[in-house]
Design an enzyme around this catalytic site. Sequence first.
Site, PDB file in Angstrom:
ATOM      1  N   LEU A  98       0.842  -1.285   0.031  1.00 24.69           N
ATOM      2  CA  LEU A  98       0.004   0.038   0.065  1.00 24.69           C
ATOM      3  C   LEU A  98       0.997   1.411  -0.079  1.00 24.69           C
ATOM      4  O   LEU A  98       0.662   2.308  -0.708  1.00 24.69           O
ATOM      5  CB  LEU A  98      -0.800   0.069   1.074  1.00 24.69           C
ATOM      6  CG  LEU A  98      -1.794   1.374   1.364  1.00 24.69           C
ATOM      7  CD1 LEU A  98      -2.592   1.860   0.203  1.00 24.69           C
ATOM      8  CD2 LEU A  98      -2.358   1.151   2.881  1.00 24.69           C
ATOM      9  N   TYR A  99       1.982   1.245   0.875  1.00 23.84           N
ATOM     10  CA  TYR A  99       2.452   2.491   0.898  1.00 23.84           C
ATOM     11  C   TYR A  99       3.497   2.751  -0.392  1.00 23.84           C
ATOM     12  O   TYR A  99       3.573   3.715  -0.887  1.00 23.84           O
ATOM     13  CB  TYR A  99       3.554   2.221   2.146  1.00 23.84           C
ATOM     14  CG  TYR A  99       2.702   2.075   3.596  1.00 23.84           C
ATOM     15  CD1 TYR A  99       1.616   2.836   3.827  1.00 23.84           C
ATOM     16  CD2 TYR A  99       3.379   1.429   4.284  1.00 23.84           C
ATOM     17  CE1 TYR A  99       1.181   2.792   4.806  1.00 23.84           C
ATOM     18  CE2 TYR A  99       2.703   1.244   5.813  1.00 23.84           C
ATOM     19  CZ  TYR A  99       1.682   1.976   6.139  1.00 23.84           C
ATOM     20  OH  TYR A  99       0.863   1.863   6.976  1.00 23.84           O
ATOM     21  N   ARG A 100       3.941   1.523  -1.056  1.00 24.51           N
ATOM     22  CA  ARG A 100       4.573   1.872  -2.204  1.00 24.51           C
ATOM     23  C   ARG A 100       3.893   2.343  -3.445  1.00 24.51           C
ATOM     24  O   ARG A 100       4.142   3.239  -4.227  1.00 24.51           O
ATOM     25  CB  ARG A 100       5.289   0.642  -2.484  1.00 24.51           C
ATOM     26  CG  ARG A 100       6.396   0.132  -1.671  1.00 24.51           C
ATOM     27  CD  ARG A 100       7.503   1.009  -1.563  1.00 24.51           C
ATOM     28  NE  ARG A 100       8.758   0.671  -0.894  1.00 24.51           N
ATOM     29  CZ  ARG A 100       9.462   1.144  -0.291  1.00 24.51           C
ATOM     30  NH1 ARG A 100       9.302   2.442   0.005  1.00 24.51           N
ATOM     31  NH2 ARG A 100      10.565   0.691   0.451  1.00 24.51           N
TER      32      ARG A 100
END
Length: 202
Positions: A170-172
Amino acid sequence: MAIFLIDFPPEDMERRLSDALAVYVDAMRYPRGTENQRAAMWLEHIRRRGWQAAAVVESKVGLGRKAPSAEELSDAPLLGVAYGYPGAPGQWWQQQVVLGLQRGGLPPDDIAQLMNSYFELTELHIHPRAQGRGLGEALARRLLANRDERNVLLSTPEAGDDEANRAWRLYRRLGFTDIIRRYHFAGDPRAFAILGRRLPLP
Protein backbone atom coordinates in the site's frame (compact mmCIF):
# COMPACT_ATOMS: atom_id res chain seq x y z
CA MET A 1 -23.63 -4.45 3.59
CA ALA A 2 -22.62 -1.14 2.04
CA ILE A 3 -19.19 0.39 2.71
CA PHE A 4 -18.70 4.09 3.49
CA LEU A 5 -15.68 6.33 4.06
CA ILE A 6 -16.34 8.98 6.71
CA ASP A 7 -14.50 11.68 8.59
CA PHE A 8 -14.06 10.72 12.23
CA PRO A 9 -14.03 13.80 14.47
CA PRO A 10 -12.41 13.76 17.93
CA GLU A 11 -15.69 13.24 19.78
CA ASP A 12 -16.48 10.15 17.69
CA MET A 13 -13.01 8.70 18.19
CA GLU A 14 -13.27 9.20 21.94
CA ARG A 15 -16.77 7.71 22.06
CA ARG A 16 -15.77 4.72 19.93
CA LEU A 17 -12.20 4.30 21.10
CA SER A 18 -12.67 0.66 22.12
CA ASP A 19 -14.08 -0.17 18.65
CA ALA A 20 -11.20 1.61 16.90
CA LEU A 21 -8.62 -0.12 19.09
CA ALA A 22 -10.26 -3.50 18.39
CA VAL A 23 -9.71 -2.91 14.64
CA TYR A 24 -6.09 -1.96 15.40
CA VAL A 25 -5.43 -5.08 17.49
CA ASP A 26 -7.01 -7.41 14.92
CA ALA A 27 -5.26 -5.76 11.96
CA MET A 28 -1.86 -5.93 13.67
CA ARG A 29 -2.54 -9.40 15.08
CA TYR A 30 -1.59 -8.23 18.54
CA PRO A 31 -2.64 -10.19 21.63
CA ARG A 32 -5.84 -9.22 23.42
CA GLY A 33 -5.12 -6.64 26.07
CA THR A 34 -2.85 -4.58 23.81
CA GLU A 35 -5.72 -2.14 23.35
CA ASN A 36 -5.62 -1.32 27.06
CA GLN A 37 -1.97 -0.32 26.75
CA ARG A 38 -2.62 1.93 23.74
CA ALA A 39 -5.81 3.68 24.84
CA ALA A 40 -4.15 6.46 26.86
CA MET A 41 -1.75 7.28 24.02
CA TRP A 42 -4.54 7.44 21.43
CA LEU A 43 -6.52 9.75 23.71
CA GLU A 44 -3.48 11.99 24.12
CA HIS A 45 -3.01 12.11 20.35
CA ILE A 46 -6.63 13.19 19.82
CA ARG A 47 -5.89 16.37 21.77
CA ARG A 48 -2.96 17.40 19.58
CA ARG A 49 -3.24 20.43 17.33
CA GLY A 50 -4.45 19.52 13.85
CA TRP A 51 -5.38 15.92 14.73
CA GLN A 52 -7.55 14.38 12.02
CA ALA A 53 -9.07 10.94 11.50
CA ALA A 54 -11.10 9.01 8.95
CA ALA A 55 -12.86 5.67 9.15
CA VAL A 56 -14.36 2.91 7.04
CA VAL A 57 -17.76 1.69 8.20
CA GLU A 58 -20.36 -0.75 6.92
CA SER A 59 -24.09 -0.22 7.03
CA LYS A 60 -27.23 -2.01 5.87
CA VAL A 61 -28.99 1.34 5.56
CA GLY A 62 -27.12 2.27 2.39
CA LEU A 63 -28.46 -0.75 0.50
CA GLY A 64 -31.90 0.80 0.09
CA ARG A 65 -32.89 4.01 -1.61
CA LYS A 66 -32.48 6.06 1.57
CA ALA A 67 -28.91 7.14 2.20
CA PRO A 68 -27.73 6.70 5.80
CA SER A 69 -27.44 9.84 7.89
CA ALA A 70 -24.12 11.09 9.27
CA GLU A 71 -25.28 10.03 12.74
CA GLU A 72 -26.09 6.50 11.54
CA LEU A 73 -22.69 6.21 9.89
CA SER A 74 -20.85 7.48 12.96
CA ASP A 75 -22.37 4.56 14.89
CA ALA A 76 -21.98 1.91 12.14
CA PRO A 77 -19.58 -1.04 12.59
CA LEU A 78 -15.96 -0.01 12.03
CA LEU A 79 -13.89 -1.78 9.36
CA GLY A 80 -10.97 0.62 9.32
CA VAL A 81 -9.50 3.64 11.03
CA ALA A 82 -6.68 6.08 10.31
CA TYR A 83 -5.45 9.21 12.03
CA GLY A 84 -2.56 11.59 12.25
CA TYR A 85 -1.51 15.15 13.06
CA PRO A 86 1.11 17.74 12.11
CA GLY A 87 4.60 17.04 13.41
CA ALA A 88 6.11 19.41 15.95
CA PRO A 89 9.55 19.68 17.61
CA GLY A 90 8.32 18.72 21.09
CA GLN A 91 6.84 15.41 19.97
CA TRP A 92 8.68 12.23 20.93
CA TRP A 93 8.32 10.65 17.48
CA GLN A 94 9.80 13.67 15.73
CA GLN A 95 12.71 13.77 18.16
CA GLN A 96 13.41 10.09 17.48
CA VAL A 97 13.29 10.52 13.69
CA VAL A 98 15.53 13.59 13.76
CA LEU A 99 18.02 11.64 15.87
CA GLY A 100 17.95 8.81 13.32
CA LEU A 101 18.50 11.23 10.44
CA GLN A 102 21.42 12.85 12.27
CA ARG A 103 22.98 9.46 12.95
CA GLY A 104 22.56 8.63 9.27
CA GLY A 105 24.56 11.71 8.32
CA LEU A 106 21.80 13.72 6.64
CA PRO A 107 22.82 17.40 6.50
CA PRO A 108 20.96 19.73 8.91
CA ASP A 109 19.37 21.72 6.07
CA ASP A 110 17.95 18.54 4.56
CA ILE A 111 16.61 17.44 7.93
CA ALA A 112 14.94 20.81 8.41
CA GLN A 113 13.44 20.68 4.90
CA LEU A 114 11.88 17.30 5.67
CA MET A 115 10.79 17.83 9.27
CA ASN A 116 9.63 21.46 9.33
CA SER A 117 6.35 20.73 7.56
CA TYR A 118 4.94 17.22 7.70
CA PHE A 119 1.82 15.30 8.64
CA GLU A 120 2.50 12.19 10.70
CA LEU A 121 0.32 9.32 9.48
CA THR A 122 0.24 7.77 12.93
CA GLU A 123 -2.21 4.88 12.48
CA LEU A 124 -3.86 3.23 9.46
CA HIS A 125 -5.60 -0.12 9.99
CA ILE A 126 -8.15 -2.22 8.12
CA HIS A 127 -9.85 -5.15 9.82
CA PRO A 128 -8.53 -8.46 8.40
CA ARG A 129 -11.94 -9.48 7.00
CA ALA A 130 -12.03 -6.28 4.91
CA GLN A 131 -8.43 -6.27 3.66
CA GLY A 132 -7.54 -6.67 0.00
CA ARG A 133 -10.42 -4.50 -1.25
CA GLY A 134 -8.62 -1.17 -1.70
CA LEU A 135 -9.98 0.27 1.54
CA GLY A 136 -6.56 1.09 2.97
CA GLU A 137 -5.67 3.26 0.00
CA ALA A 138 -9.08 4.92 0.01
CA LEU A 139 -8.76 5.63 3.73
CA ALA A 140 -5.26 7.10 3.33
CA ARG A 141 -6.42 9.32 0.48
CA ARG A 142 -9.41 10.51 2.51
CA LEU A 143 -7.20 11.37 5.47
CA LEU A 144 -4.46 13.10 3.46
CA ALA A 145 -6.66 15.12 1.12
CA ASN A 146 -6.33 18.89 1.47
CA ARG A 147 -3.48 18.82 3.98
CA ASP A 148 -1.30 21.95 4.08
CA GLU A 149 1.96 20.21 5.03
CA ARG A 150 4.71 19.64 2.46
CA ASN A 151 5.33 16.01 3.44
CA VAL A 152 3.69 12.99 5.02
CA LEU A 153 5.78 10.62 7.15
CA LEU A 154 5.03 7.32 8.88
CA SER A 155 6.76 4.49 10.67
CA THR A 156 6.00 0.83 10.04
CA PRO A 157 7.57 -2.38 11.36
CA GLU A 158 10.17 -4.00 9.15
CA ALA A 159 9.24 -7.44 7.84
CA GLY A 160 11.22 -10.36 6.47
CA ASP A 161 9.92 -9.73 2.96
CA ASP A 162 8.76 -6.12 3.05
CA GLU A 163 7.49 -5.84 -0.48
CA ALA A 164 5.21 -8.87 0.01
CA ASN A 165 3.64 -7.32 3.09
CA ARG A 166 0.18 -5.87 2.39
CA ALA A 167 0.87 -2.64 4.30
CA TRP A 168 4.16 -2.15 2.49
CA ARG A 169 2.52 -2.70 -0.89
CA LEU A 170 0.00 0.00 0.00
CA TYR A 171 2.69 2.51 0.99
CA ARG A 172 4.71 1.82 -2.16
CA ARG A 173 1.59 2.18 -4.30
CA LEU A 174 0.99 5.59 -2.70
CA GLY A 175 4.55 6.64 -3.53
CA PHE A 176 6.21 6.41 -0.11
CA THR A 177 9.97 6.02 -0.24
CA ASP A 178 12.57 5.10 2.39
CA ILE A 179 13.69 7.81 4.80
CA ILE A 180 15.33 5.52 7.38
CA ARG A 181 15.50 1.72 7.43
CA ARG A 182 16.11 -0.65 10.35
CA TYR A 183 15.51 2.04 12.94
CA HIS A 184 15.00 1.11 16.60
CA PHE A 185 12.82 3.44 18.63
CA ALA A 186 13.76 3.78 22.29
CA GLY A 187 12.08 1.08 24.34
CA ASP A 188 11.00 -1.10 21.38
CA PRO A 189 13.09 -4.13 20.29
CA ARG A 190 11.56 -4.20 16.80
CA ALA A 191 13.15 -2.61 13.74
CA PHE A 192 11.08 0.04 11.96
CA ALA A 193 11.21 1.82 8.65
CA ILE A 194 10.46 5.53 8.36
CA LEU A 195 8.77 6.21 5.03
CA GLY A 196 7.70 9.48 3.47
CA ARG A 197 6.56 11.35 0.40
CA ARG A 198 5.61 14.83 -0.72
CA LEU A 199 2.05 16.06 -0.45
CA PRO A 200 -0.41 16.20 -2.06
CA LEU A 201 -0.94 12.64 -3.20
CA PRO A 202 -1.40 12.34 -6.99
